[in-house]
Design an enzyme around this catalytic site. Structure first.
Site, PDB file in Angstrom:
ATOM      1  N   SER A 138     -19.777  55.807 -62.456  1.00 26.86           N
ATOM      2  CA  SER A 138     -20.442  55.848 -63.747  1.00 26.86           C
ATOM      3  C   SER A 138     -21.618  54.880 -63.728  1.00 26.86           C
ATOM      4  CB  SER A 138     -19.466  55.432 -64.854  1.00 26.86           C
ATOM      5  OG  SER A 138     -20.129  55.222 -66.091  1.00 26.86           O
ATOM      6  N   TYR A 151     -13.062  49.840 -69.069  1.00 25.42           N
ATOM      7  CA  TYR A 151     -13.659  50.978 -68.353  1.00 25.42           C
ATOM      8  C   TYR A 151     -14.700  50.494 -67.353  1.00 25.42           C
ATOM      9  CZ  TYR A 151     -16.065  55.395 -67.502  1.00 25.42           C
ATOM     10  OH  TYR A 151     -16.631  56.492 -66.895  1.00 25.42           O
TER      11      TYR A 151
END
Length: 269
Positions: A138, A151
């Site tokens: 990501s 995250y």
């Protein structure tokens, strides 16, 4: 050397997710033979039935040792040449009130499971003439973003693992790649995250763009591939001059908190 897609046997984790399905369609269209792995048997069956070519389905939870055993056993029989670690989950909100169990689950899914599965499968991949490991990370694996602490930690870890392993295997037949999507329209995004992206004006890609980027990355043999601008620029800037990104994101903090801290409170009620 150009990839001979029709000769590839690929294990794809998280195949029933939004990005996973897009990757499955893209690779199947290129002639890749897929081993589709996920936890939702119905979704996997529907996906496999809609793909061109012959593929294998393995319903398993790769966050468990038993699940990984099941997947590895199938890979032994299929002589895999490619592993795409696409499975992942998200967790957003106020870190101080995020339950420890959710943090454990997120780190297990996003970081430990791909590491453990890669370690188990490397001996098989090393038997191929050329092999590939792709870890789907990501932009938030390079930029710490408010209300995404757990995250970001998982994706920062995945990026570090990928980079280290790539350098460790530099003289081998196994190429290791890190693909970093930006915001993508998938089921792991909560309604609060969708609203936040809209309020901030963040661009959100369809999963198909991630699948196309993955193919381009492998064909061009690029160890790192970041999708989209200005996210790609911000990732590089954050590595060189993080204080500039600090100031830019500080201006967005009230909007981020407005959507994501309230969502955390609702989950706890």
């Amino acid at each position: 050397m150009a990839i001979r897609w029709q000769e590839q046997v690929c294990l794809l984790t998280g195949a029933s997710g939004g990005i996973g399905q897009a990757i499955a369609y893209k690779l199947a269209g290129l002639g890749v033979s897929l081993i589709l792995t996920g936890r939702n048997a119905d979704s996997l069956s529907a996906l496999m039935a809609s793909l061109p070519g012959q593929h294998t389905l393995v319903c398993a939870d790769i966050t468990t040792e038993a699940g990984r055993d099941k997947v590895v056993a199938v890979c032994h029989d299929r002589h895999i040449s490619m592993l795409i670690n696409s499975a992942g989950i998200s967790e957003t909100g106020d870190f101080t009130t995020t339950p420890a169990q959710r943090i454990d689950t997120l780190l297990l899914t996003n970081l430990y499971a791909p590491m453990a599965l890669t370690q188990r499968l490397l001996p098989l991949l090393q038997r191929a003439s050329s092999a590939y490991v792709v870890n789907v990370g990501s932009t938030f694996g390079s930029i710490g973003f408010a209300c995404h602490a757990a995250y970001c930690a998982s994706k920062f870890g995945l990026r570090g693992f990928t980079e280290s392993l790539s350098r460790e295997l530099a003289s081998s037949n196994v190429g290791v790649f890190y693909l970093a999507p930006r915001a993508t329209k998938t089921g792991i995004n909560s309604a609060a995250v969708v609203s936040m992206n809209q309020a901030l004006g963040n661009k959100v890609d369809p999963p198909e763009r991630v699948a196309e980027a993955l193919v381009s990355q492998l064909e061009r043999n690029k160890a790192r591939w970041f999708i989209g601008m200005p996210e790609k620029l911000f990732a590089r800037l954050n590595g060189a001059l993080p204080e500039l990104v600090d100031r830019a994101l500080a201006k967005k903090l009230p909007v981020i908190q407005r959507f994501l801290t309230s969502a955390t409170k609702e989950k706890l009620l």
